[in-house]
Design a protein around this motif. Sequence first.
Motif, PDB file in Angstrom:
ATOM      1  N   ASN A  37     -83.752 -87.884  40.885  1.00  0.00           N
ATOM      2  CA  ASN A  37     -83.779 -87.925  42.352  1.00  0.00           C
ATOM      3  C   ASN A  37     -83.300 -89.280  42.871  1.00  0.00           C
ATOM      4  O   ASN A  37     -83.374 -89.549  44.064  1.00  0.00           O
ATOM      5  CB  ASN A  37     -85.196 -87.662  42.881  1.00  0.00           C
ATOM      6  N   TRP A  38     -82.811 -90.127  41.964  1.00  0.00           N
ATOM      7  CA  TRP A  38     -82.379 -91.464  42.337  1.00  0.00           C
ATOM      8  C   TRP A  38     -80.871 -91.531  42.551  1.00  0.00           C
ATOM      9  O   TRP A  38     -80.311 -92.618  42.685  1.00  0.00           O
ATOM     10  CB  TRP A  38     -82.807 -92.462  41.259  1.00  0.00           C
ATOM     11  N   GLU A  85     -91.602 -84.188  47.242  1.00  0.00           N
ATOM     12  CA  GLU A  85     -90.533 -85.147  47.528  1.00  0.00           C
ATOM     13  C   GLU A  85     -90.584 -85.707  48.953  1.00  0.00           C
ATOM     14  O   GLU A  85     -90.469 -86.926  49.137  1.00  0.00           O
ATOM     15  CB  GLU A  85     -89.181 -84.500  47.237  1.00  0.00           C
ATOM     16  N   PRO A  86     -90.788 -84.893  50.009  1.00  0.00           N
ATOM     17  CA  PRO A  86     -90.879 -85.473  51.357  1.00  0.00           C
ATOM     18  C   PRO A  86     -92.038 -86.457  51.514  1.00  0.00           C
ATOM     19  O   PRO A  86     -91.917 -87.456  52.238  1.00  0.00           O
ATOM     20  CB  PRO A  86     -91.072 -84.244  52.257  1.00  0.00           C
ATOM     21  N   ARG A  89     -91.143 -89.797  49.704  1.00  0.00           N
ATOM     22  CA  ARG A  89     -90.214 -90.576  50.538  1.00  0.00           C
ATOM     23  C   ARG A  89     -90.928 -91.176  51.745  1.00  0.00           C
ATOM     24  O   ARG A  89     -90.666 -92.318  52.133  1.00  0.00           O
ATOM     25  CB  ARG A  89     -89.051 -89.699  51.002  1.00  0.00           C
ATOM     26  N   GLY A  92     -92.497 -94.242  50.819  1.00  0.00           N
ATOM     27  CA  GLY A  92     -91.558 -95.251  50.354  1.00  0.00           C
ATOM     28  C   GLY A  92     -91.486 -95.416  48.855  1.00  0.00           C
ATOM     29  O   GLY A  92     -90.904 -96.382  48.366  1.00  0.00           O
ATOM     30  N   LEU A  94     -89.890 -93.391  46.906  1.00  0.00           N
ATOM     31  CA  LEU A  94     -88.572 -92.921  46.498  1.00  0.00           C
ATOM     32  C   LEU A  94     -87.587 -93.369  47.566  1.00  0.00           C
ATOM     33  O   LEU A  94     -87.557 -92.832  48.666  1.00  0.00           O
ATOM     34  CB  LEU A  94     -88.557 -91.393  46.364  1.00  0.00           C
ATOM     35  N   GLY A  95     -86.838 -94.401  47.263  1.00  0.00           N
ATOM     36  CA  GLY A  95     -85.882 -94.919  48.238  1.00  0.00           C
ATOM     37  C   GLY A  95     -86.379 -96.113  49.025  1.00  0.00           C
ATOM     38  O   GLY A  95     -85.566 -96.866  49.557  1.00  0.00           O
ATOM     39  N   ARG A  98     -91.752 -99.421  50.507  1.00  0.00           N
ATOM     40  CA  ARG A  98     -93.081 -98.840  50.418  1.00  0.00           C
ATOM     41  C   ARG A  98     -93.878 -99.160  51.672  1.00  0.00           C
ATOM     42  O   ARG A  98     -93.841-100.286  52.161  1.00  0.00           O
ATOM     43  CB  ARG A  98     -93.793 -99.355  49.159  1.00  0.00           C
ATOM     44  N   ASP A 137     -88.719 -82.492  43.371  1.00  0.00           N
ATOM     45  CA  ASP A 137     -88.665 -83.734  42.598  1.00  0.00           C
ATOM     46  C   ASP A 137     -89.225 -83.422  41.215  1.00  0.00           C
ATOM     47  O   ASP A 137     -90.414 -83.154  41.072  1.00  0.00           O
ATOM     48  CB  ASP A 137     -89.492 -84.812  43.302  1.00  0.00           C
TER      49      ASP A 137
END
Length: 316
Positions: A37-38, A85-86, A89, A92, A94-95, A98, A137
């Motif tokens: 997922n990166w 996954e939502p 994110r 913070g 993932l992406g 944080r 994810d």
Amino acid sequence: MGTYGRVTIVTDDSAAAWPHARVALAELHRVDSLMSNWTATSEVARLNREAGSGETPVHPEVGTVLESALRLWRESGGAYDITVEPLVRAWGFLGGPRRVPADEEIRAALVHVGAQRVHYRPETHMLRFDDPGTKIDLGGIAKGYAVDVAAESLEAHGVHDALIDLSGNMFALGNPAGAPGWRIGIRDPRDRIPYLARLAITREGISTSGQYEQFVALDGKTYGHIMDPRTGRPVQGLIAVTVVSPSAMECDGWDTPLFVLGLEEARRRAQALPDLDAILIQPGAGNVDTMWVERTLRDRLILEPAAGSFIQVRYF
């Protein structure tokens, strides 16, 4: 998958063993290219773009992991859910960066969370999401799958003694020189010492979930990265879970839901799974924690002498 990997081969000729290590590392990179997922170019990234608007074909290996993930969702009563996954994110993890999201953000993300929205047909390798906002994810299970695949590649090339490690998701082949098995350290989740104990393994996988590597702190409170998909918030309770199984994918898959389920339910589930053994670390008062060890691991676990003053061991 946003982490590191290492392949250790026992050999008296490192130059001759290098091609085998390279093949195993190539397998890790290949699974990463499918399931990470990166990156926006992986198979999973494509599925997240397309499955919300209609059926889309799935790579067979991704389908294998997807089937296992959906089975695990059912068996864990929703404690493991690939649609977090939502939420990941929003926090913070993932992406980045944080952060602690507002309650409204958590509720908005939860609208799209729930594996009941994921429909995979293994007979046709087709996938569809009910909700265009649903994203999957596989990070909580794909690392274990990658380790299993790398171990199989080593065996296929005649390697009998090796350790594959992908961010703590491991599989042990054979044993290191002069030892009956690989001694794997059980990390101290509070970082008082490097390891609380060591566990001997061979021809099996091991993995650990803990809140110590990824977290966000606000107003004196620390929030770990392991989400309860039912509440949208990081789990509170246990501080580390280690799982041992003949399959690294099963280890990787089960360490998270056992963490989410909490001590009592985790002990019950671990005992009910015949091919899985668990170690659960429960925080205690006065800086003395309890390490709950499944009895099947009793003869293989050695507590570090320095841990005796702040760890009590109990068996279940």
